[in-house]
Design an enzyme around this catalytic site. Structure first.
Site, PDB file in Angstrom:
ATOM      1  N   ASP A   8      -1.766  31.023 -92.361  1.00 28.63           N
ATOM      2  CA  ASP A   8      -0.517  30.243 -92.281  1.00 28.63           C
ATOM      3  C   ASP A   8       0.064  30.145 -93.695  1.00 28.63           C
ATOM      4  OD1 ASP A   8       1.407  28.227 -92.176  1.00 28.63           O
ATOM      5  OD2 ASP A   8       0.364  27.156 -90.577  1.00 28.63           O
ATOM      6  N   HIS A  40       2.079  30.578 -89.007  1.00 27.51           N
ATOM      7  CA  HIS A  40       2.489  29.191 -88.736  1.00 27.51           C
ATOM      8  C   HIS A  40       2.819  28.986 -87.247  1.00 27.51           C
ATOM      9  CE1 HIS A  40       3.653  25.271 -90.197  1.00 27.51           C
ATOM     10  NE2 HIS A  40       4.866  25.361 -89.689  1.00 27.51           N
ATOM     11  N   SER A  84       4.021  21.187 -86.896  1.00 27.88           N
ATOM     12  CA  SER A  84       4.641  21.406 -88.203  1.00 27.88           C
ATOM     13  C   SER A  84       5.217  20.095 -88.759  1.00 27.88           C
ATOM     14  CB  SER A  84       5.693  22.517 -88.056  1.00 27.88           C
ATOM     15  OG  SER A  84       6.129  22.949 -89.305  1.00 27.88           O
TER      16      SER A  84
HETATM   17  C1  MLT Z   1       7.481  20.059 -93.544  1.00 26.87           C
HETATM   18  O1  MLT Z   1       8.454  20.010 -94.276  1.00 26.87           O
HETATM   19  O2  MLT Z   1       7.152  19.127 -92.811  1.00 26.87           O
HETATM   20  C2  MLT Z   1       6.677  21.310 -93.561  1.00 26.87           C
HETATM   21  O3  MLT Z   1       7.127  22.136 -94.592  1.00 26.87           O
HETATM   22  C3  MLT Z   1       6.718  22.020 -92.275  1.00 26.87           C
HETATM   23  C4  MLT Z   1       8.116  22.366 -91.882  1.00 26.87           C
HETATM   24  O4  MLT Z   1       8.653  23.369 -92.325  1.00 26.87           O
HETATM   25  O5  MLT Z   1       8.688  21.622 -91.126  1.00 26.87           O
END
Ligand code: MLT
Length: 199
Positions: free
Chosen positions: A150, A181, A100
């Site tokens: 996702d 996700h 992520s």
């Molecule tokens: C991010 O901000 O990198 C993406 O939205 C994934 C997350 O939630 O960390």
């Protein structure tokens, strides 16, 4: 940067990059599954969002603060060189494993810095930036773990990332799951199969 370094028995180093709200402890079990012989450098994100650690700021969910993304990516890249000197590992033999937000900064390393990484396992990444010229990625291997459903990293965006990396020379494998996700064991197992073929 706050980090853990565990020395391995091979010349490979896994760089672990956690998701939003995670710590440098989170992905240690993945390193154990993917390559128990590798050195492990696990880093904690320097940015705090309401107390949750991240690797760069965002303006809202899915909308990155590009200026901060670029700055934090450069700092991480420099930190990798400092860590390689300090712990005496091969700077040219680092494979990132990110989930992520951690996958997004790993992707950003590939987008901004030539030879930052030898390879990357990106679990549920997004496209870090658009309309920029990428470095030559022809010696770089990338595994993307994506989810058809996702809600954050949509199917089209996963395919877009695959194409951008491929168009710039990377050897990319796109693996699909159906668990939103989430990072599932079957995705990690697929990453391991990919890693063993490559390294
Ligand atoms: C991010 O901000 O990198 C993406 O939205 C994934 C997350 O939630 O960390």
């Amino acid at each position: 940067m706050k980090h853990i370094f565990n020395e391995g028995t091979s010349d490979r180093t896994l760089l672990l990059l956690h998701g939003t709200g995670g710590t440098e402890q989170d992905l240690l079990p993945l390193a154990e599954i993917i390559d128990p012989t590798a050195n492990v450098l696990s880093v904690k994100g320097n940015v705090s969002e309401n107390g949750m650690a991240r690797f760069f700021r965002r303006l809202e969910e899915g909308v990155f603060d590009e200026e901060d993304l670029i700055k934090q990516t450069t700092e991480l890249n420099e930190f990798l060189s400092e860590a390689a000197d300090k712990y005496k590992f091969d700077r040219a033999n680092i494979v990132a494993i990110g989930y992520s937000n951690g996958a997004n900064i790993a992707g950003s390393l590939l987008f901004h810095h030539e030879q930052a990484l030898k390879g990357a396992i990106l679990h549920h990444p997004m496209v870090p930036r658009r309309n920029i010229t990428l470095p030559d990625l022809k010696s770089v291997d990338v595994f993307i773990g994506a989810g058809h459903n996702d809600p954050l990293c949509k199917e089209a965006e996963s395919k877009e990332l695959y194409k951008v990396l491929e168009d710039n020379g990377a050897d990319v494998t796109l693996h699909w799951e159906n668990q939103g996700h989430q990072l599932t064991r079957s995705e990690v197992d697929a990453a391991k199969v990919w890693y063993e073929k490559k390294y």
